[in-house]
Design a protein around this motif. Structure first.
Motif, PDB file in Angstrom:
ATOM      1  N   ILE A 130       0.693  -1.312  -0.063  1.00 36.45           N
ATOM      2  CA  ILE A 130      -0.007   0.046  -0.057  1.00 36.45           C
ATOM      3  C   ILE A 130       0.904   1.125   0.082  1.00 36.45           C
ATOM      4  CG2 ILE A 130      -1.973  -1.292   1.187  1.00 36.45           C
ATOM      5  CD1 ILE A 130      -1.166  -0.006   3.963  1.00 36.45           C
ATOM      6  N   PRO A 131       0.158   2.299  -0.318  1.00 35.02           N
ATOM      7  CA  PRO A 131       1.242   3.587  -0.309  1.00 35.02           C
ATOM      8  C   PRO A 131       1.492   4.155   0.597  1.00 35.02           C
ATOM      9  CG  PRO A 131      -0.964   3.971  -1.385  1.00 35.02           C
ATOM     10  CD  PRO A 131      -0.686   2.502  -1.112  1.00 35.02           C
ATOM     11  N   HIS A 132       0.826   4.010   1.547  1.00 34.84           N
ATOM     12  CA  HIS A 132       1.162   4.938   3.004  1.00 34.84           C
ATOM     13  C   HIS A 132       0.334   3.969   4.238  1.00 34.84           C
ATOM     14  CE1 HIS A 132      -3.038   6.423   2.816  1.00 34.84           C
ATOM     15  NE2 HIS A 132      -2.781   6.728   1.659  1.00 34.84           N
ATOM     16  N   GLU A 133       0.703   4.506   5.279  1.00 31.16           N
ATOM     17  CA  GLU A 133      -0.067   4.005   6.400  1.00 31.16           C
ATOM     18  C   GLU A 133      -1.561   4.323   6.681  1.00 31.16           C
ATOM     19  OE1 GLU A 133       0.439   4.255  11.332  1.00 31.16           O
ATOM     20  OE2 GLU A 133       2.051   4.380  10.246  1.00 31.16           O
ATOM     21  N   ILE A 143      -8.613  -1.263  12.516  1.00 29.31           N
ATOM     22  CA  ILE A 143      -7.635  -1.916  11.892  1.00 29.31           C
ATOM     23  C   ILE A 143      -6.452  -0.955  11.658  1.00 29.31           C
ATOM     24  CG2 ILE A 143      -7.099  -2.779   9.621  1.00 29.31           C
ATOM     25  CD1 ILE A 143      -8.562  -4.618  11.462  1.00 29.31           C
ATOM     26  N   LEU A 144      -5.194  -1.427  11.501  1.00 25.84           N
ATOM     27  CA  LEU A 144      -4.158  -0.538  11.333  1.00 25.84           C
ATOM     28  C   LEU A 144      -3.459  -1.143  10.361  1.00 25.84           C
ATOM     29  CD1 LEU A 144      -2.128   1.879  11.752  1.00 25.84           C
ATOM     30  CD2 LEU A 144      -1.232   0.440  13.721  1.00 25.84           C
ATOM     31  N   LEU A 145      -2.976  -0.416   9.110  1.00 26.65           N
ATOM     32  CA  LEU A 145      -2.335  -0.835   8.057  1.00 26.65           C
ATOM     33  C   LEU A 145      -1.177  -0.305   7.609  1.00 26.65           C
ATOM     34  CD1 LEU A 145      -5.339  -1.756   5.445  1.00 26.65           C
ATOM     35  CD2 LEU A 145      -4.539  -3.326   7.150  1.00 26.65           C
ATOM     36  N   ARG A 146      -0.026  -0.862   7.592  1.00 26.04           N
ATOM     37  CA  ARG A 146       1.267  -0.231   7.236  1.00 26.04           C
ATOM     38  C   ARG A 146       1.835  -0.848   6.051  1.00 26.04           C
ATOM     39  NH1 ARG A 146       4.227   0.488  13.082  1.00 26.04           N
ATOM     40  NH2 ARG A 146       2.701   2.137  13.807  1.00 26.04           N
ATOM     41  N   PRO A 147       2.439  -0.134   5.275  1.00 21.52           N
ATOM     42  CA  PRO A 147       3.230  -0.643   4.200  1.00 21.52           C
ATOM     43  C   PRO A 147       4.616  -1.438   4.307  1.00 21.52           C
ATOM     44  CG  PRO A 147       3.750   1.668   4.176  1.00 21.52           C
ATOM     45  CD  PRO A 147       2.550   1.149   5.218  1.00 21.52           C
ATOM     46  N   ALA A 148       5.008  -2.437   3.705  1.00 20.07           N
ATOM     47  CA  ALA A 148       6.157  -3.289   4.154  1.00 20.07           C
ATOM     48  C   ALA A 148       7.018  -3.489   2.685  1.00 20.07           C
ATOM     49  CB  ALA A 148       5.567  -4.551   4.642  1.00 20.07           C
ATOM     50  N   SER A 149       8.216  -3.713   3.175  1.00 18.66           N
ATOM     51  CA  SER A 149       9.267  -3.844   1.983  1.00 18.66           C
ATOM     52  C   SER A 149       8.859  -5.416   1.152  1.00 18.66           C
ATOM     53  CB  SER A 149      10.570  -3.991   2.645  1.00 18.66           C
ATOM     54  OG  SER A 149      10.917  -4.997   3.730  1.00 18.66           O
ATOM     55  N   PRO A 150       9.507  -5.383   0.156  1.00 17.20           N
ATOM     56  CA  PRO A 150       9.184  -6.789  -0.597  1.00 17.20           C
ATOM     57  C   PRO A 150       9.875  -7.979  -0.058  1.00 17.20           C
ATOM     58  CG  PRO A 150       9.833  -4.888  -2.048  1.00 17.20           C
ATOM     59  CD  PRO A 150      10.207  -4.466  -0.747  1.00 17.20           C
ATOM     60  N   GLY A 151       9.048  -9.100  -0.037  1.00 21.63           N
ATOM     61  CA  GLY A 151       9.535 -10.255   0.825  1.00 21.63           C
ATOM     62  C   GLY A 151       8.988 -10.406   1.937  1.00 21.63           C
ATOM     63  N   THR A 152       8.059  -9.319   2.799  1.00 23.94           N
ATOM     64  CA  THR A 152       7.718  -9.500   3.874  1.00 23.94           C
ATOM     65  C   THR A 152       6.669 -10.525   4.050  1.00 23.94           C
ATOM     66  OG1 THR A 152       8.428  -7.102   4.359  1.00 23.94           O
ATOM     67  CG2 THR A 152       6.627  -8.080   5.900  1.00 23.94           C
ATOM     68  N   LEU A 194     -10.026   1.537   0.823  1.00 21.37           N
ATOM     69  CA  LEU A 194     -10.639   2.414   0.040  1.00 21.37           C
ATOM     70  C   LEU A 194     -10.291   3.866   0.166  1.00 21.37           C
ATOM     71  CD1 LEU A 194     -14.192   0.985  -0.070  1.00 21.37           C
ATOM     72  CD2 LEU A 194     -12.567   0.660  -1.935  1.00 21.37           C
ATOM     73  N   SER A 195      -9.747   3.977   1.497  1.00 24.46           N
ATOM     74  CA  SER A 195      -9.161   5.517   1.821  1.00 24.46           C
ATOM     75  C   SER A 195      -7.943   5.743   1.434  1.00 24.46           C
ATOM     76  CB  SER A 195      -9.362   5.639   3.397  1.00 24.46           C
ATOM     77  OG  SER A 195      -8.525   4.857   4.139  1.00 24.46           O
ATOM     78  N   LEU A 196      -6.996   4.847   0.773  1.00 24.99           N
ATOM     79  CA  LEU A 196      -5.754   4.914   0.274  1.00 24.99           C
ATOM     80  C   LEU A 196      -5.554   5.971  -1.012  1.00 24.99           C
ATOM     81  CD1 LEU A 196      -4.465   0.933   0.441  1.00 24.99           C
ATOM     82  CD2 LEU A 196      -4.011   3.204   2.200  1.00 24.99           C
ATOM     83  N   ARG A 197      -4.544   6.841  -1.165  1.00 26.51           N
ATOM     84  CA  ARG A 197      -4.424   7.480  -2.268  1.00 26.51           C
ATOM     85  C   ARG A 197      -2.777   7.559  -2.618  1.00 26.51           C
ATOM     86  NH1 ARG A 197      -8.967   6.802  -1.962  1.00 26.51           N
ATOM     87  NH2 ARG A 197     -10.652   8.372  -2.075  1.00 26.51           N
ATOM     88  N   THR A 198      -2.682   7.359  -3.773  1.00 21.80           N
ATOM     89  CA  THR A 198      -1.290   7.573  -4.183  1.00 21.80           C
ATOM     90  C   THR A 198      -0.801   8.987  -4.484  1.00 21.80           C
ATOM     91  OG1 THR A 198      -1.986   7.374  -6.631  1.00 21.80           O
ATOM     92  CG2 THR A 198      -1.554   5.427  -5.449  1.00 21.80           C
ATOM     93  N   ARG A 199       0.589   9.111  -4.889  1.00 25.01           N
ATOM     94  CA  ARG A 199       0.986  10.430  -4.576  1.00 25.01           C
ATOM     95  C   ARG A 199       0.599  11.300  -6.038  1.00 25.01           C
ATOM     96  NH1 ARG A 199       7.353  11.391  -5.258  1.00 25.01           N
ATOM     97  NH2 ARG A 199       6.817   9.858  -7.056  1.00 25.01           N
ATOM     98  N   GLU A 200       0.431  10.632  -7.091  1.00 28.16           N
ATOM     99  CA  GLU A 200      -0.263  10.954  -8.251  1.00 28.16           C
ATOM    100  C   GLU A 200      -1.730  11.471  -8.082  1.00 28.16           C
ATOM    101  OE1 GLU A 200       3.482   8.452  -9.169  1.00 28.16           O
ATOM    102  OE2 GLU A 200       1.334   8.159  -8.036  1.00 28.16           O
ATOM    103  N   GLN A 201      -2.539  10.548  -7.364  1.00 26.36           N
ATOM    104  CA  GLN A 201      -3.929  11.031  -7.228  1.00 26.36           C
ATOM    105  C   GLN A 201      -3.923  12.388  -6.251  1.00 26.36           C
ATOM    106  OE1 GLN A 201      -5.362   7.677  -5.326  1.00 26.36           O
ATOM    107  NE2 GLN A 201      -5.907   6.514  -7.377  1.00 26.36           N
TER     108      GLN A 201
END
Length: 224
Positions: A130-133, A143-152, A194-201
């Motif tokens: 995901i793009p951000h926490e 619920i708390l979601l946090r991005p993780a590095s590849p392979g996590t 659904l509340s996630l937003r990318t930098r481009e958006q």
């Protein structure tokens, strides 16, 4: 010689049918089974990209999260009804959930899957995470979601995992802080996605352009 003339003669054995004329043979016209054979009338096999949920590459994954049984006492005994919480996604950023109810478990799952496909929504992802926490609540679920590095991988419980896997997320850190009610946990997770937003958006909504930051130049070597 007169006695031998009254002996009955056995009839000749019938000729074996040819493979192309046999009913239900593999080599008959009409492909495997031919016309009227073992495979006749079953239709063609699905091509690549078709499955039980769609055609033309519209592949979806259906996960049953929770099944509940309710009973009603009537004059003749008890009447049971079932409700199935189903999550559906295409593993490419689209996910939906629904609650199907019916008198049988199979019918409840089928109805829940159909409703969930009609409610699928697009989720903003960044590669496999995901793009951000993000933090979200629904009822007593938190619920708390946090991005993780590849392979996590997906560090989550079975309820939250079903939503994240259906959306196509592969690396993420999660924590459920409130109620364990399956319906509320799924809805809280879906609201968080659904509340996630990318930098481009975000830049596009503000009417700004993303400027590329150049790397600082290396200092020139000082002459000795």
């Amino acid at each position: 010689m007169a006695e031998n003339e009254n002996i009955p003669v056995a009839p000749a054995a019938p000729e074996a049918p040819k493979p192309s004329e046999s009913r239900g043979g593999r080599g008959g016209f009409g492909g495997r089974g031919g016309q009227g054979g073992r495979g006749g009338g079953r239709g063609r096999r699905p091509d690549v990209g078709e499955n039980a949920f769609g055609k033309g590459g519209d592949e979806t994954v259906e996960k049953v999260v929770f099944i509940n049984r309710s009973s009603k006492v009537v004059k003749g005994g008890r009447r049971f009804k079932f409700s199935a919480l189903v999550v559906v996604g295409d593993k490419k950023g689209k996910v939906g959930m629904a609650l199907g109810k019916a008198a049988e478990v199979a019918d409840a799952i089928k109805r829940g899957g159909e409703l969930a496909r009609n409610k699928m929504q697009v989720v903003s992802l960044k590669d496999a995470t995901i793009p951000h926490e993000v933090y979200s609540t629904f009822g007593g679920a938190k619920i708390l979601l946090r991005p993780a590095s590849p392979g996590t991988g997906i560090i989550a419980g079975k309820t939250v995992r079903s939503v994240l896997e259906s959306a196509g997320i592969k690396d993420i850190l999660t924590k459920s802080l409130g109620s364990k009610n399956a319906a509320n946990v799924v809805k809280a997770t879906l609201n968080a996605l659904l509340s996630l937003r990318t930098r481009e958006q975000i830049y596009g909504a503000r009417g700004l352009e993303i400027k590329k930051v150049e790397k600082p130049k290396a200092p020139e070597a000082v002459a000795a």
